[in-house]
Design an enzyme around this catalytic site. Structure first.
Site, short mmCIF file in Angstrom:
data_model
loop_
_atom_site.label_atom_id
_atom_site.label_comp_id
_atom_site.label_asym_id
_atom_site.label_seq_id
_atom_site.Cartn_x
_atom_site.Cartn_y
_atom_site.Cartn_z
CD GLU A 80 -1.68 -2.41 1.19
OE1 GLU A 80 -0.70 -2.71 1.78
OE2 GLU A 80 -2.62 -3.28 1.03
CG HIS A 149 -10.37 -8.19 5.92
ND1 HIS A 149 -9.26 -8.50 6.56
CD2 HIS A 149 -9.95 -8.40 4.33
CE1 HIS A 149 -8.46 -8.93 5.85
NE2 HIS A 149 -8.81 -9.03 4.34
#
Lengths: 354, 109
Positions: A80, A149
């Site tokens: 990321e 998540h």
């Protein structure tokens, strides 16, 4: 097949904006918006983990690589910091990147790039290097996923000067807010409520909103999703749908609830917030994020500041708990449920001064 | 409905192919995630491959004795369009349930 349908399909093929009304899931609405943004601006690039060939783990970028090529829609390594670092360079070079962080909890490795570069490059360069980056983040809980998540990062991002933060609550909002965000000269964190991805709803593609109705397309500020007299529920993302359910149930008991979809979490639409609570004189804020230093505190303070003389009770917060987001079925105990919200409403209704 | 193809993964380190020994599912079967799909033999060992996902088997590639190269299609599933991605499940839309009822005396001052 009528000409109207043929024209509609022609519009789909070349990515030009639609007209009219369609039933779409939020996935489809977001996909449509990205398609049109790619078609309308050759400087737009979409990239992230699995965004290209697979079309995204939630199918949001489905078909876009086939249509626009691997030069404009592409997969990245599982890094990321690289996805967002590359976005900085691309924005400097005049592109409009729309990167995706595959899940909320995966944004943490890129916090340095988001906070230290993306948010302040325009400031640091005295306006010579704007960062027109739209960062899509599938956010919040509700799909029984493992750790990292199901997190709610809005307060983290809203705290950073230079970032704008927005979250759509339904397919119509998703389409219009994403199209709008992708035209901003500033970085926008676009938090997609992943538990609502599959829910279908009416999308009114017409951008004009002459009637001022709540199905309109104005992409700025907060929006009243249901009008009421006795109390305002303030929510965003997936909690808006739950608050609308609560309002239906409260109506059975004779309590008339207004639901305000905040939409923009930075900047917050203070005028709409104050106007609603000045009318109802009671407010409950609902969010999935933990209570302490959550955005509910900011909302409650803005309401208190703007409505202190007319408020009938302290603003109540119904939120997640101060624990790491739980996996699996435990999330039902964590995310504000209907009964917890109703209890909060009852506490506010019962409050008496002195 | 959408079709998802599952290619033969590298079952060791740097293996380039595997030989099908026996298929444990047939086209038309509904399989669950982690259900054994096929037994294959590599130069290292014979292994059962678990299903990477739930779905209906549409096609299988290669019969007993056939060699399949790593990265080539092994099996194709059919899945509904509204399935979740690799992670999580699609939330069920249920009618709202409540236990709490509201009661309030609303003075309209």
């Amino acid at each position: 097949m009528s000409n109207a349908i043929l024209e509609s399909e022609a519009a789909m093929a070349d990515g030009t904006p639609r007209r009219g009304v369609e039933q779409l899931s939020m996935q489809q609405a977001l996909n449509r918006a990205l398609d049109e943004v790619l078609a309308g601006n050759p400087k737009t690039l979409i990239f992230g983990e699995d965004c290209g060939r697979l079309g995204g783990v939630f199918r949001i970028t489905d078909g876009l690589q086939a249509k626009y090529g691997t030069g404009r829609v592409f997969d990245t390594p599982l890094a990321e910091s690289g996805i967002l670092g590359m976005s900085v360079g691309l924005a400097m070079a005049g592109f409009h990147p729309i990167p995706e962080v595959q899940f909320d909890g995966f944004a943490y490795p890129a916090i340095n790039q988001i906070v230290c570069q993306i948010a302040r490059m325009n400031y640091r360069s005295r306006g010579t290097m704007p960062m027109p980056i739209t960062l899509r983040v599938p956010s919040f809980g509700g799909i029984r996923a493992p750790e990292h998540h199901g997190e709610s990062l809005e307060a983290l991002f809203a705290h950073v000067p230079g970032l704008k933060v927005v979250s759509p609550s339904n397919p119509h909002e998703a389409y219009h807010l994403l199209r709008y965000a992708a035209t901003r000269p500033d970085p926008v964190i676009f938090m997609e409520p992943k538990s609502r991805y599959w829910q279908k709803g009416e999308v009114n593609f017409d951008s004009a909103d002459p009637s001022g109705s709540r199905t309109g397309a104005s992409p700025t500020g907060a929006k009243v999703m249901r009008e009421g007299r006795h109390l305002t529920l303030v929510a965003w993302g997936a909690m808006v749908a739950r608050c609308l359910q609560v309002a239906e149930l409260a109506a059975e008991d004779g309590i008339d609830i207004e639901v305000l979809d905040l939409r923009w979490l930075k900047p917050i639409d203070e005028a709409a917030l104050t106007a609603s609570v000045r009318k109802t004189r009671r407010a409950v804020v609902v969010h999935e994020a933990p209570l302490t230093s959550g955005l509910g505190a900011e909302v409650a303070q803005l309401i208190t500041q703007g409505c202190f003389d007319t408020l009938k009770a302290p603003v109540e917060r119904i939120t997640g708990f101060d624990v790491p987001y739980p996996s699996g079925d435990l999330e039902d105990e964590y995310i504000p449920n209907i009964d917890r919200i109703l209890f909060g409403i009852q506490r506010v209704l019962e409050y008496r001064r002195g | 409905m959408a079709e998802i193809s599952f290619p033969l993964p590298d079952l060791g380190e740097g293996l380039i192919e595997a030989t099908v020994l026996e298929w444990l599912v047939s086209p038309g079967d509904q399989v669950e995630r982690n259900q054994p799909l096929v037994e294959v033999e590599t130069t290292k060992s014979a292994v059962e491959l678990p299903s990477p996902q739930a779905g209906k088997v549409v096609r299988i590639h290669g019969g007993p004795g056939d060699k399949i190269n790593v990265g080539e299609p092994l099996i194709v599933f059919e899945v509904p369009d509204n399935t979740a991605g690799i992670v999580g499940t699609v939330p069920k839309e249920e009618a709202p349930k409540r236990r709490v009822r509201l009661s309030a005396v609303l003075d309209e001052d």
